[in-house]
Design an enzyme around this catalytic site. Sequence first.
Site, PDB file in Angstrom:
ATOM      1  N   ARG A  55       0.823  -1.412  -0.099  1.00  0.00           N
ATOM      2  CA  ARG A  55      -0.061   0.019   0.024  1.00  0.00           C
ATOM      3  C   ARG A  55       0.839   1.328  -0.014  1.00  0.00           C
ATOM      4  O   ARG A  55       0.393   2.177   0.734  1.00  0.00           O
ATOM      5  CB  ARG A  55      -0.926   0.001   1.130  1.00  0.00           C
ATOM      6  CG  ARG A  55      -1.805  -1.048   1.251  1.00  0.00           C
ATOM      7  CD  ARG A  55      -2.970  -1.086   0.155  1.00  0.00           C
ATOM      8  NE  ARG A  55      -4.076  -1.840   0.365  1.00  0.00           N
ATOM      9  CZ  ARG A  55      -4.103  -3.386  -0.125  1.00  0.00           C
ATOM     10  NH1 ARG A  55      -2.844  -3.796  -0.725  1.00  0.00           N
ATOM     11  NH2 ARG A  55      -5.056  -3.979   0.402  1.00  0.00           N
TER      12      ARG A  55
ATOM     13  N   SER B  91     -10.610  -0.558   3.312  1.00  0.00           N
ATOM     14  CA  SER B  91      -9.946  -0.722   4.565  1.00  0.00           C
ATOM     15  C   SER B  91      -9.474   0.672   4.936  1.00  0.00           C
ATOM     16  O   SER B  91      -8.762   1.355   4.333  1.00  0.00           O
ATOM     17  CB  SER B  91      -8.547  -1.683   4.489  1.00  0.00           C
ATOM     18  OG  SER B  91      -8.867  -2.817   4.002  1.00  0.00           O
TER      19      SER B  91
ATOM     20  N   GLU C   9      -5.109   4.347   5.981  1.00  0.00           N
ATOM     21  CA  GLU C   9      -4.790   4.012   4.421  1.00  0.00           C
ATOM     22  C   GLU C   9      -5.125   5.183   3.292  1.00  0.00           C
ATOM     23  O   GLU C   9      -4.430   5.856   2.840  1.00  0.00           O
ATOM     24  CB  GLU C   9      -5.420   2.865   4.061  1.00  0.00           C
ATOM     25  CG  GLU C   9      -5.019   2.354   2.642  1.00  0.00           C
ATOM     26  CD  GLU C   9      -5.849   1.066   2.066  1.00  0.00           C
ATOM     27  OE1 GLU C   9      -5.597   0.066   2.633  1.00  0.00           O
ATOM     28  OE2 GLU C   9      -6.674   1.488   1.224  1.00  0.00           O
TER      29      GLU C   9
HETATM   30  P1  FAD Z   1      -8.733   8.391  -5.415  1.00  0.00           P
HETATM   31  O1  FAD Z   1      -9.216   8.279  -4.112  1.00  0.00           O
HETATM   32  O2  FAD Z   1      -9.737   9.640  -6.128  1.00  0.00           O
HETATM   33  O3  FAD Z   1      -7.289   9.236  -4.949  1.00  0.00           O
HETATM   34  C1  FAD Z   1      -6.475   8.262  -4.257  1.00  0.00           C
HETATM   35  C2  FAD Z   1      -5.019   9.004  -4.176  1.00  0.00           C
HETATM   36  O4  FAD Z   1      -4.513   9.195  -5.303  1.00  0.00           O
HETATM   37  C3  FAD Z   1      -5.379  10.579  -3.783  1.00  0.00           C
HETATM   38  O5  FAD Z   1      -4.078  11.213  -2.918  1.00  0.00           O
HETATM   39  C4  FAD Z   1      -4.872  11.250  -5.261  1.00  0.00           C
HETATM   40  O6  FAD Z   1      -4.794  12.733  -5.109  1.00  0.00           O
HETATM   41  C5  FAD Z   1      -4.259  10.348  -5.979  1.00  0.00           C
HETATM   42  N1  FAD Z   1      -4.370  10.149  -7.487  1.00  0.00           N
HETATM   43  C6  FAD Z   1      -5.438   9.618  -7.912  1.00  0.00           C
HETATM   44  N2  FAD Z   1      -5.289   9.862  -9.215  1.00  0.00           N
HETATM   45  C7  FAD Z   1      -4.258  10.431  -9.534  1.00  0.00           C
HETATM   46  C8  FAD Z   1      -3.263  10.481 -10.517  1.00  0.00           C
HETATM   47  N3  FAD Z   1      -3.833  10.170 -11.819  1.00  0.00           N
HETATM   48  N4  FAD Z   1      -2.176  10.831 -10.400  1.00  0.00           N
HETATM   49  C9  FAD Z   1      -1.632  11.106  -9.258  1.00  0.00           C
HETATM   50  N5  FAD Z   1      -2.366  11.069  -7.908  1.00  0.00           N
HETATM   51  C10 FAD Z   1      -3.693  10.566  -8.197  1.00  0.00           C
HETATM   52  N6  FAD Z   1      -7.499  -0.735  -2.379  1.00  0.00           N
HETATM   53  C11 FAD Z   1      -6.662  -1.997  -2.621  1.00  0.00           C
HETATM   54  O7  FAD Z   1      -5.666  -1.581  -2.876  1.00  0.00           O
HETATM   55  N7  FAD Z   1      -7.151  -3.001  -2.483  1.00  0.00           N
HETATM   56  C12 FAD Z   1      -8.382  -3.308  -2.187  1.00  0.00           C
HETATM   57  O8  FAD Z   1      -8.897  -4.400  -2.141  1.00  0.00           O
HETATM   58  C13 FAD Z   1      -9.371  -2.275  -1.988  1.00  0.00           C
HETATM   59  N8  FAD Z   1     -10.763  -2.238  -2.107  1.00  0.00           N
HETATM   60  C14 FAD Z   1     -11.404  -1.285  -1.852  1.00  0.00           C
HETATM   61  C15 FAD Z   1     -12.826  -1.619  -1.333  1.00  0.00           C
HETATM   62  C16 FAD Z   1     -13.672  -0.355  -1.378  1.00  0.00           C
HETATM   63  C17 FAD Z   1     -15.165  -0.755  -1.360  1.00  0.00           C
HETATM   64  C18 FAD Z   1     -13.120   0.739  -1.424  1.00  0.00           C
HETATM   65  C19 FAD Z   1     -14.103   2.013  -1.460  1.00  0.00           C
HETATM   66  C20 FAD Z   1     -11.863   0.907  -1.540  1.00  0.00           C
HETATM   67  C21 FAD Z   1     -11.001   0.062  -1.658  1.00  0.00           C
HETATM   68  N9  FAD Z   1      -9.665   0.143  -2.014  1.00  0.00           N
HETATM   69  C22 FAD Z   1      -8.815  -0.811  -2.286  1.00  0.00           C
HETATM   70  C23 FAD Z   1      -9.181   1.537  -2.216  1.00  0.00           C
HETATM   71  C24 FAD Z   1      -9.015   2.151  -3.363  1.00  0.00           C
HETATM   72  O9  FAD Z   1     -10.100   1.409  -4.218  1.00  0.00           O
HETATM   73  C25 FAD Z   1      -7.811   2.395  -4.224  1.00  0.00           C
HETATM   74  O10 FAD Z   1      -6.820   2.888  -3.340  1.00  0.00           O
HETATM   75  C26 FAD Z   1      -7.903   2.924  -5.676  1.00  0.00           C
HETATM   76  O11 FAD Z   1      -6.596   2.759  -6.245  1.00  0.00           O
HETATM   77  C27 FAD Z   1      -8.158   4.424  -5.445  1.00  0.00           C
HETATM   78  O12 FAD Z   1      -8.522   5.010  -6.720  1.00  0.00           O
HETATM   79  P2  FAD Z   1      -9.326   6.258  -6.996  1.00  0.00           P
HETATM   80  O13 FAD Z   1      -9.326   6.779  -8.497  1.00  0.00           O
HETATM   81  O14 FAD Z   1     -10.567   6.418  -6.209  1.00  0.00           O
HETATM   82  O15 FAD Z   1      -8.326   7.325  -6.055  1.00  0.00           O
HETATM   83  N1  EPU Z   2     -11.042  -9.957  10.758  1.00  0.00           N
HETATM   84  C1  EPU Z   2     -11.792 -10.023  11.891  1.00  0.00           C
HETATM   85  N2  EPU Z   2     -12.854  -9.212  12.276  1.00  0.00           N
HETATM   86  C2  EPU Z   2     -13.215  -8.061  11.259  1.00  0.00           C
HETATM   87  C3  EPU Z   2     -12.708  -8.087  10.194  1.00  0.00           C
HETATM   88  C4  EPU Z   2     -11.366  -9.429   9.849  1.00  0.00           C
HETATM   89  O1  EPU Z   2     -11.557 -10.819  12.644  1.00  0.00           O
HETATM   90  O2  EPU Z   2     -13.839  -7.481  11.652  1.00  0.00           O
HETATM   91  C5  EPU Z   2     -10.232 -11.062  10.313  1.00  0.00           C
HETATM   92  C6  EPU Z   2     -10.795 -12.015   9.375  1.00  0.00           C
HETATM   93  O3  EPU Z   2     -11.441 -13.020   9.735  1.00  0.00           O
HETATM   94  C7  EPU Z   2      -9.531 -12.607   8.457  1.00  0.00           C
HETATM   95  C8  EPU Z   2      -8.629 -11.442   8.582  1.00  0.00           C
HETATM   96  O4  EPU Z   2      -9.169 -10.297   9.848  1.00  0.00           O
HETATM   97  O5  EPU Z   2      -9.068 -13.665   9.325  1.00  0.00           O
HETATM   98  C9  EPU Z   2      -8.210 -10.668   7.311  1.00  0.00           C
HETATM   99  O6  EPU Z   2      -9.541 -10.054   6.923  1.00  0.00           O
HETATM  100  P1  EPU Z   2      -9.815 -10.019   5.337  1.00  0.00           P
HETATM  101  O7  EPU Z   2      -9.398 -11.357   4.797  1.00  0.00           O
HETATM  102  O8  EPU Z   2     -11.385  -9.336   5.201  1.00  0.00           O
HETATM  103  O9  EPU Z   2      -8.885  -9.059   4.871  1.00  0.00           O
HETATM  104  P2  EPU Z   2      -8.228  -7.609   5.393  1.00  0.00           P
HETATM  105  O10 EPU Z   2      -6.802  -7.864   5.782  1.00  0.00           O
HETATM  106  O11 EPU Z   2      -9.066  -6.941   6.285  1.00  0.00           O
HETATM  107  C10 EPU Z   2      -7.048  -6.935   3.165  1.00  0.00           C
HETATM  108  C11 EPU Z   2      -6.860  -5.726   2.534  1.00  0.00           C
HETATM  109  C12 EPU Z   2      -8.075  -5.345   1.511  1.00  0.00           C
HETATM  110  C13 EPU Z   2      -8.046  -6.676   0.626  1.00  0.00           C
HETATM  111  C14 EPU Z   2      -8.422  -7.947   1.145  1.00  0.00           C
HETATM  112  C15 EPU Z   2      -8.190  -9.056   0.252  1.00  0.00           C
HETATM  113  C16 EPU Z   2      -5.321  -3.912   3.706  1.00  0.00           C
HETATM  114  C17 EPU Z   2      -5.558  -2.980   4.670  1.00  0.00           C
HETATM  115  N3  EPU Z   2      -6.791  -4.552   3.308  1.00  0.00           N
HETATM  116  O12 EPU Z   2      -7.930  -6.969   3.984  1.00  0.00           O
HETATM  117  O13 EPU Z   2      -7.872  -4.302   0.683  1.00  0.00           O
HETATM  118  O14 EPU Z   2      -9.119  -6.543  -0.230  1.00  0.00           O
HETATM  119  O15 EPU Z   2      -7.109  -7.993   2.297  1.00  0.00           O
HETATM  120  O16 EPU Z   2      -6.767  -9.069  -0.074  1.00  0.00           O
HETATM  121  O17 EPU Z   2      -4.309  -4.756   3.319  1.00  0.00           O
HETATM  122  C18 EPU Z   2      -8.208  -1.695   0.922  1.00  0.00           C
HETATM  123  O18 EPU Z   2      -6.915  -1.559   0.768  1.00  0.00           O
HETATM  124  O19 EPU Z   2      -9.109  -0.857   0.861  1.00  0.00           O
HETATM  125  C19 EPU Z   2      -8.925  -3.274   0.931  1.00  0.00           C
HETATM  126  C20 EPU Z   2     -10.149  -3.537   0.917  1.00  0.00           C
END
Ligand code: FAD
Ligand code: EPU
Length: 357
Positions: A181, A256, A351
């Site tokens: 991240r 997250s 994050e």
């Molecule tokens: P924004 O929120 O618009 O911007 C994020 C940052 O990047 C800001 O600082 C912005 O200024 C900068 N930025 C955006 N575009 C540019 C550009 N073109 N050039 C330079 N800087 C820029 N992330 C994960 O890694 N794994 C996950 O599994 C994951 N799951 C998610 C689930 C949900 C439901 C949500 C809401 C978010 C999740 N995220 C996850 C976080 C998010 O989806 C990612 O960080 C994604 O890359 C953000 O994209 P965005 O276009 O919305 O960025």
């Molecule tokens: N858990 C709990 N209680 C909770 C939530 C989680 O006990 O309320 C436990 C789960 O049971 C599991 C462990 O925590 O054993 C991990 O949970 P999960 O598999 O849901 O993944 P996570 O670590 O919470 C990470 C990333 C996600 C990504 C998933 C799948 C980070 C900060 N988050 O979540 O990324 O989608 O793994 O790879 O690394 C994001 O970055 O926004 C994001 C959603």
Amino acid sequence: MVKLPKYCRINYYMNSPLKIHENYSLKHQNTLGLLASARYYVETHTVAELLEALAFARDKKLPVIPLGSGSNVVLGEFLNALVIHINLEGRSVLQRDQNRVVVRAGAGENWHELVLWALTHEAFGLENLSLIPGTVGAAPIQNIGAYGVELKDYFVSLEAVNVESGEIECFDRQACGFGYRDSVFKGEKLDQYIITSVILELDAVLKPRLGYGQLGELVVKRLGNDVPSAFDISQAVCDIRREKLPDPAVIGNAGSFFKNPEILPEEMDNLKKLYPNIVAYPVGQKWKLAAGWLIDQTGLKGKREGAVGTYQNQALVLVNHGGATGQDVLSFSSMIQQKVNEKFGVLLEREPRFYNA
Ligand code: FAD
Ligand code: EPU
């Protein structure tokens, strides 16, 4: 003549058709749905428009904030800045041989649509990253990751505009300094570049990666011993995500809210003695703790204070129950950090990026 309200006013800068909006609401431009507005806001569909927008900000001596889908930001109520929405489009296959497919995508492309497009072009590897919200241009910022895959695994290079000079520069994988991240764009090069396009090198032959959590189990449950297609894997990832994570269209969230913290083996030994069920994974010489589990153990899952709370099925996700400001979210997240630190001696790092220009 109808007098437009102030927030609808449009400035035509440098006689160009670039529409710069003043006092623009960002409530629908951030997936937390926070009440926020920008002094100036502009949509940019080409690099030329982007350069023009940067010139406008320079002229006004204002900082710029690039925004994609707003799925990883916490916005303050009033941003005294030019918010630049990145709309740069385009997806193409640059090269293909029997092992690899090189693709290029504009920064404004939707990430999940790129994943599906790649799969239909028999370019594999991104299926585990299905349904991550956001744009292609934001993906390198925090090196998006899920289900055992990170962007860096397929990343070749990106092009970005230097905010100060307006020059276009190229960054290869090493120059991006990717980590969990993390990238240079969150550290030493913070706020210095706007990414315009990304090049990825994908696999021409599918190499399923089913080792993470429930993913393998779900695929086997559905297909038995049949070899899954990339679409089967993508579908399974989408289904797991839909079950675990709240849909921002239904309840505001930014995924997250904290990173999973990494600790040293001796710290892990101590915690394991106190909490034998602690959820942790070895990462190189360190241990990565599940932040969701830590928060859950403090009894905060599903709890709320005013408009902000943790999601009932995933304590790591903060949600906006309606009407929250960025400050409300920050205060709630500080309370979580404090409770987790008191109980486990572990500091959680946020994050999403907080903007309060
Ligand atoms: P924004 O929120 O618009 O911007 C994020 C940052 O990047 C800001 O600082 C912005 O200024 C900068 N930025 C955006 N575009 C540019 C550009 N073109 N050039 C330079 N800087 C820029 N992330 C994960 O890694 N794994 C996950 O599994 C994951 N799951 C998610 C689930 C949900 C439901 C949500 C809401 C978010 C999740 N995220 C996850 C976080 C998010 O989806 C990612 O960080 C994604 O890359 C953000 O994209 P965005 O276009 O919305 O960025
Ligand atoms: N858990 C709990 N209680 C909770 C939530 C989680 O006990 O309320 C436990 C789960 O049971 C599991 C462990 O925590 O054993 C991990 O949970 P999960 O598999 O849901 O993944 P996570 O670590 O919470 C990470 C990333 C996600 C990504 C998933 C799948 C980070 C900060 N988050 O979540 O990324 O989608 O793994 O790879 O690394 C994001 O970055 O926004 C994001 C959603």
